[in-house]
Design a protein around this motif. Sequence first.
Motif, mmCIF file in Angstrom:
data_model
loop_
_atom_site.group_PDB
_atom_site.id
_atom_site.type_symbol
_atom_site.label_atom_id
_atom_site.label_comp_id
_atom_site.label_asym_id
_atom_site.label_seq_id
_atom_site.Cartn_x
_atom_site.Cartn_y
_atom_site.Cartn_z
ATOM 1 N N HIS A 93 0.818 -1.212 0.000
ATOM 2 C CA HIS A 93 0.000 0.000 0.000
ATOM 3 C C HIS A 93 0.843 1.249 0.000
ATOM 4 O O HIS A 93 2.073 1.208 -0.149
ATOM 5 C CB HIS A 93 -1.015 -0.048 1.122
ATOM 6 C CG HIS A 93 -0.456 -0.097 2.523
ATOM 7 N ND1 HIS A 93 0.391 0.853 3.017
ATOM 8 C CD2 HIS A 93 -0.653 -0.972 3.522
ATOM 9 C CE1 HIS A 93 0.675 0.552 4.271
ATOM 10 N NE2 HIS A 93 0.068 -0.555 4.595
ATOM 11 N N SER A 163 0.295 4.271 9.732
ATOM 12 C CA SER A 163 -0.130 4.682 11.074
ATOM 13 C C SER A 163 0.910 5.622 11.707
ATOM 14 O O SER A 163 0.558 6.528 12.467
ATOM 15 C CB SER A 163 -0.316 3.436 11.943
ATOM 16 O OG SER A 163 0.661 2.457 11.613
ATOM 17 N N GLY A 186 -0.841 -3.402 11.942
ATOM 18 C CA GLY A 186 -1.967 -2.712 12.560
ATOM 19 C C GLY A 186 -2.829 -3.654 13.400
ATOM 20 O O GLY A 186 -3.546 -3.203 14.295
#
Length: 325
Positions: A93, A163, A186
């Motif tokens: 990602h 994050s 995560g």
Amino acid sequence: MRRRIIAGLMMAATCLAAGGADAQTFPSKQVTIVVPFTAGGPTDTLARILAERMSRTLGQTVIVENTTGAAGTIGVARVVRAAPDGYTIGIGHWSTHVVNPAIYPLNFNILDDLEPLSFIATNPQLLVTRKEFPATDLKELIAYAKANPDKVTAGTAGVGAASHIGGLYFEEKAGAKVRFIPYRGGGPALQDLVAGQIDIMFDQAANSIPQIQAGKIKVFAVTAKQRLKTLPDVPTVDEAGLPGLYIAVWHGLWAPKGTPKDVQAKLTAAIIEALADPQVREKFIGLGQEIPDAAQQTPQALRAHHEAEIKLWWPLIKAANIKIE
Ligand code: ASP
């Protein structure tokens, strides 16, 4: 005899050009999708939904392998170095394929050493807190973080993970300092947030939505210009008090460089077929994912988006001078 040797050589050359016999029979064994984070996290969740549906199209099991560490760089490197035969592909990602190459000393080229397969989804982050955190909205959280420098603990999936970048932008925009606690994904970070071990997280919507809906954590804002359809009551960062803190964590899939073109095409077709399946779409949308239009799901569109994101983010990420120790 000579003619036969020449014919043999010509056949071998044709096979090589086509990527070997594999191109016709692919896949003849299980395909692995490498997830560069722990099981149960947002990237893993998307990969498992896709894998299940792709198995049906490809007629072979598609399994998920979690190769974790260094904010996903270890898993991405595993895909770069895998045999280019289509049996090992990777999901990644925005932070693994855009942020990390700007801050980690990688010994491969993120654009040239991978073959884009498909651009599958994008989701914003949610600023979430443990249930008992002493703030009821974003403004109170900012005031608390400013009054208690270095006290608010923020879970991340590693240095440079989405994050973490969300947290760094928070620090910059709020003028506050938090304490980052790195995990290998995560998934475990969110578990600790639910258990009250850490205070806040800039978490991908896909990860937090089920815990928010179960009332196990609080949510203060979405890092996008628009509210999420799945959580219409959650304000945007603009509405809640951190204007402009937009982060869209988009996901794609890649194969190692040199994977035969027709093998790539089969994999892309299986991904696109999965994305068209109403059940897959429903699951993705329920997880706060936006699925790109069909024209955007192509390898060319993924490559173009990837390049554009590198151009946009590298100057910002490099200027932020993020240290990987
Ligand atoms: N994508 C990561 C994961 O799946 C989380 C992150 O990058 O923040 O765990």
